[in-house]
Structure formats: structure tokens, C-alpha cells
Design a protein around this motif. Structure first.
Motif, short mmCIF file in Angstrom:
data_model
loop_
_atom_site.label_atom_id
_atom_site.label_comp_id
_atom_site.label_asym_id
_atom_site.label_seq_id
_atom_site.Cartn_x
_atom_site.Cartn_y
_atom_site.Cartn_z
N MET A 220 109.81 -18.69 9.18
CA MET A 220 108.71 -18.66 10.13
C MET A 220 108.39 -20.06 10.63
O MET A 220 108.51 -21.04 9.89
CB MET A 220 107.45 -18.04 9.50
CG MET A 220 106.28 -17.92 10.45
SD MET A 220 104.79 -17.30 9.65
CE MET A 220 105.36 -15.73 9.05
N SER A 221 108.00 -20.17 11.89
CA SER A 221 107.63 -21.46 12.45
C SER A 221 106.52 -22.10 11.63
O SER A 221 105.57 -21.43 11.21
CB SER A 221 107.15 -21.26 13.90
OG SER A 221 106.46 -22.39 14.37
N THR A 222 106.65 -23.41 11.39
CA THR A 222 105.61 -24.10 10.62
C THR A 222 104.27 -24.07 11.33
O THR A 222 103.22 -24.11 10.68
CB THR A 222 106.04 -25.56 10.37
OG1 THR A 222 106.32 -26.19 11.63
CG2 THR A 222 107.27 -25.63 9.49
N ALA A 223 104.28 -24.00 12.65
CA ALA A 223 103.01 -23.94 13.40
C ALA A 223 102.27 -22.64 13.14
O ALA A 223 101.04 -22.59 13.22
CB ALA A 223 103.29 -24.09 14.89
N ALA B 130 102.56 -20.83 10.22
CA ALA B 130 102.36 -20.62 8.79
C ALA B 130 100.89 -20.57 8.35
O ALA B 130 100.53 -19.76 7.50
CB ALA B 130 103.11 -21.69 8.00
N PRO B 131 99.99 -21.40 8.92
CA PRO B 131 98.58 -21.32 8.48
C PRO B 131 97.88 -20.04 8.91
O PRO B 131 96.82 -19.70 8.38
CB PRO B 131 97.93 -22.54 9.15
CG PRO B 131 99.06 -23.43 9.53
CD PRO B 131 100.19 -22.51 9.86
N PRO C 234 92.26 -14.29 8.78
CA PRO C 234 91.16 -14.25 9.74
C PRO C 234 91.10 -15.42 10.71
O PRO C 234 90.89 -15.21 11.92
CB PRO C 234 89.92 -14.16 8.84
CG PRO C 234 90.40 -13.39 7.67
CD PRO C 234 91.80 -13.90 7.42
N PRO C 235 91.30 -16.69 10.28
CA PRO C 235 91.28 -17.78 11.27
C PRO C 235 92.40 -17.65 12.31
O PRO C 235 92.28 -18.15 13.43
CB PRO C 235 91.47 -19.04 10.41
CG PRO C 235 91.01 -18.65 9.05
CD PRO C 235 91.42 -17.21 8.90
N GLY C 236 93.49 -16.97 11.93
CA GLY C 236 94.60 -16.81 12.85
C GLY C 236 94.33 -15.85 13.98
O GLY C 236 95.00 -15.90 15.02
N VAL C 237 93.33 -14.99 13.82
CA VAL C 237 93.01 -14.03 14.87
C VAL C 237 92.51 -14.76 16.11
O VAL C 237 92.98 -14.53 17.23
CB VAL C 237 91.97 -13.01 14.38
CG1 VAL C 237 91.62 -12.01 15.48
CG2 VAL C 237 92.49 -12.26 13.15
N ARG C 238 91.59 -15.66 15.92
CA ARG C 238 91.08 -16.44 17.06
C ARG C 238 92.14 -17.38 17.61
O ARG C 238 92.29 -17.54 18.82
CB ARG C 238 89.83 -17.24 16.64
CG ARG C 238 89.15 -17.93 17.82
CD ARG C 238 88.00 -18.80 17.35
NE ARG C 238 86.84 -18.04 16.90
CZ ARG C 238 85.89 -17.57 17.71
NH1 ARG C 238 85.98 -17.75 19.02
NH2 ARG C 238 84.86 -16.93 17.21
#
Length: 275
Positions: free
Chosen positions: A1-4, A6-7, A86-90
Motif C-alpha cells: 500500500m502507498s505510504t501516503a 497507510a495512516p 476515522p481520520p481517513g474518512v475526512r
């Protein structure tokens, strides 16, 4: 997966609901937001225990929820499934997780720019191609919305909540009041801090159940204690409330071997699961 990515992306996998004419899967509550994209045929979604809630969607975004949903796919039962923290949704979809909480929504209605993604996935001939296409779509979303998302602060907030069973301890760790923490979590996630902790505990227990079923068997009382439940009875009540079935009924439905009767048929501490 892209490192960008991953979070923000917890999982990105292919799925197959089976070789039967119709595949059925029980979607359990979790601390992540899921996106399910069938290869060809749309999905039918219904909340377990809610008559009349069935809806048919081409691609499904499921927000944080505290009850189970049934996913049914007829014809081609394969597709792509990913979960977002959850932070990835926004950061990836451009909306807070709170906008999706308790709902299942078509992906095209959440992110119009992804409306053609299901059809483009259908045209792919291999899993690596599908995975690469999904990653490119998510990276495009990150380019559009990522700079506006304060994901570092939210990740710290959720880590504090997941690290303790008491909301007050989490607020002290973060250096804010319990009221402030509650407001931030409700605004961003659409659930209370205590509900988020409940989701994390349930998710942890589910992982331990699966591990137990594949490792030769372990008492459910031990799974309950390790996951932060008062006892096995508490664990079984919570599982029924959130999954709509007992732990062993769920394991059997998932094709995992179980020894002994379903929860509630034995005294606390007796029931065991085995692989």
C-alpha cells in the motif's frame, strides 16, 4: 500500500462471499468505516433486527454503527473491501465520519468523483489491477481533501480512548476536559467517546475469538476477561446486542470450527471454541 495512504487505510482486500447463487455476510460493528465495492452485481444491505431496512446499493459506505448489518450479493459474489480509520474518512472522502455514522450510503453519493469506480473495477482483469485502481482513487481524494483534515490530532484522541476503558482518564491524558473530548469526538465521529470505546472493545474481542478458533480452542471466559468485559455473561450480552447473535453462532456462520453448544447453554466459563 502507498505510504501516503497507510495512516488512513486500515485494510484493503478482495472478498468472495462464496460460490453459491447468493453470498451473505454479517457486517459487525467496528472502529473503522468500511467501503464495499462488488465486482458486478449490487449489494443488498439490511440492519439485523430492523424489518424494512433493506436497501440495494452499487457500492456501499458504512459509517460507524453499534449494530450488525446483513450484506447479500447475488450472481457474482466477489469484490473489493476496504476499511478507513476515522481520520481517513475526512482526508480521503472529504466528509467527517460523523456524516456517515449509523448509515449505509452509496459511494457515489458520498464522493461523486468515485461514481464510476465500480464499473472501472469490473473492467480490471486481476486483483493487482483492482488494488492499484482503488489506491489511485484514494490518493486522488487525499490530494483534494487531505490538507483540510487535522488527522494528527484526531489520531491522538482516538489512541487515548482506545488505551483506556475510562473516558475521564483519556481526557486527562489529552489535557482537556471530558466535556471538550466528548464534543470533539461527537463532531468528528458521530458517536460518544464511550461508544467508541465500546466499538474498540468489541473489535478486540472479535479478533481474539477468531484467533482462538484457529489455535485449538480457548474458554470464552478468557476471551471476555482479556478484552475488558466483567465476565463471560457480560461478554455474551454485549455480543448479542451488537452482533445480533451469540459468539459461537457467529463463528459457525463464518465457517470457523466450534466445539460445544451456543452461548447461554452453558455456565459462564464452560464454553470453548476450537479450530
Amino acid at each position: 500500500m502507498s505510504t501516503a495512504l497507510a495512516p488512513f487505510v486500515a485494510t484493503l482486500n478482495s472478498y468472495d462471499l462464496g460460490s453459491e447463487q447468493a453470498g451473505v455476510h454479517r457486517g459487525l460493528p467496528s472502529s473503522t468505516v468500511s467501503i464495499t465495492i462488488p465486482e458486478e452485481d449490487p449489494l443488498e444491505i439490511a440492519w439485523v433486527g430492523r424489518p424494512g431496512s433493506r436497501t440495494r446499493l452499487r457500492a456501499v459506505v458504512a459509517g460507524l454503527h453499534l449494530s450488525a448489518a446483513e450484506l447479500r450479493q447475488e450472481g457474482c459474489t466477489r469484490g473489493v473491501w476496504l476499511t478507513l480509520r476515522p481520520p481517513g474518512v475526512r482526508a480521503l472522502l472529504g466528509v467527517p465520519a460523523a456524516a456517515l455514522a449509523g448509515h449505509v450510503i452509496d459511494l457515489a453519493d458520498v464522493v461523486p468523483a468515485m461514481a464510476e469506480l465500480p464499473e472501472r473495477l469490473t473492467a480490471c482483469r486481476s486483483w493487482p489491477q483492482r488494488r492499484a485502481l482503488v489506491e489511485r482513487s484514494l490518493l486522488a481524494g487525499l490530494a483534494r481533501y487531505g490538507e483540510r483534515a487535522d488527522h494528527h490530532g484526531m489520531r491522538a484522541t482516538l489512541a487515548a480512548l482506545a488505551g483506556t476503558s475510562r473516558v475521564r482518564e483519556a481526557s486527562e491524558l489529552l489535557g482537556c476536559s471530558r466535556r471538550h473530548l466528548s464534543g470533539v469526538v461527537r463532531t468528528e465521529l458521530g458517536v460518544t467517546p464511550k461508544e467508541y470505546q465500546r466499538l474498540v472493545r468489541f473489535e478486540t474481542a472479535r479478533g481474539r475469538l477468531v484467533a482462538a478458533a484457529g489455535a485449538g480452542g480457548v474458554a470464552l471466559a478468557a476471551v471476555a476477561a482479556a478484552s475488558g468485559f466483567a465476565d463471560q455473561a457480560h461478554f455474551t450480552r454485549e455480543w448479542r446486542a451488537m452482533a445480533g447473535c451469540t459468539p459461537t453462532e457467529w463463528l459457525r456462520a463464518e465457517g470457523l470450527a466450534v466445539r460445544g453448544p451456543s452461548a447461554g447453554d452453558r455456565s459462564p466459563g464452560e464454553e470453548r471454541v476450537s479450530g
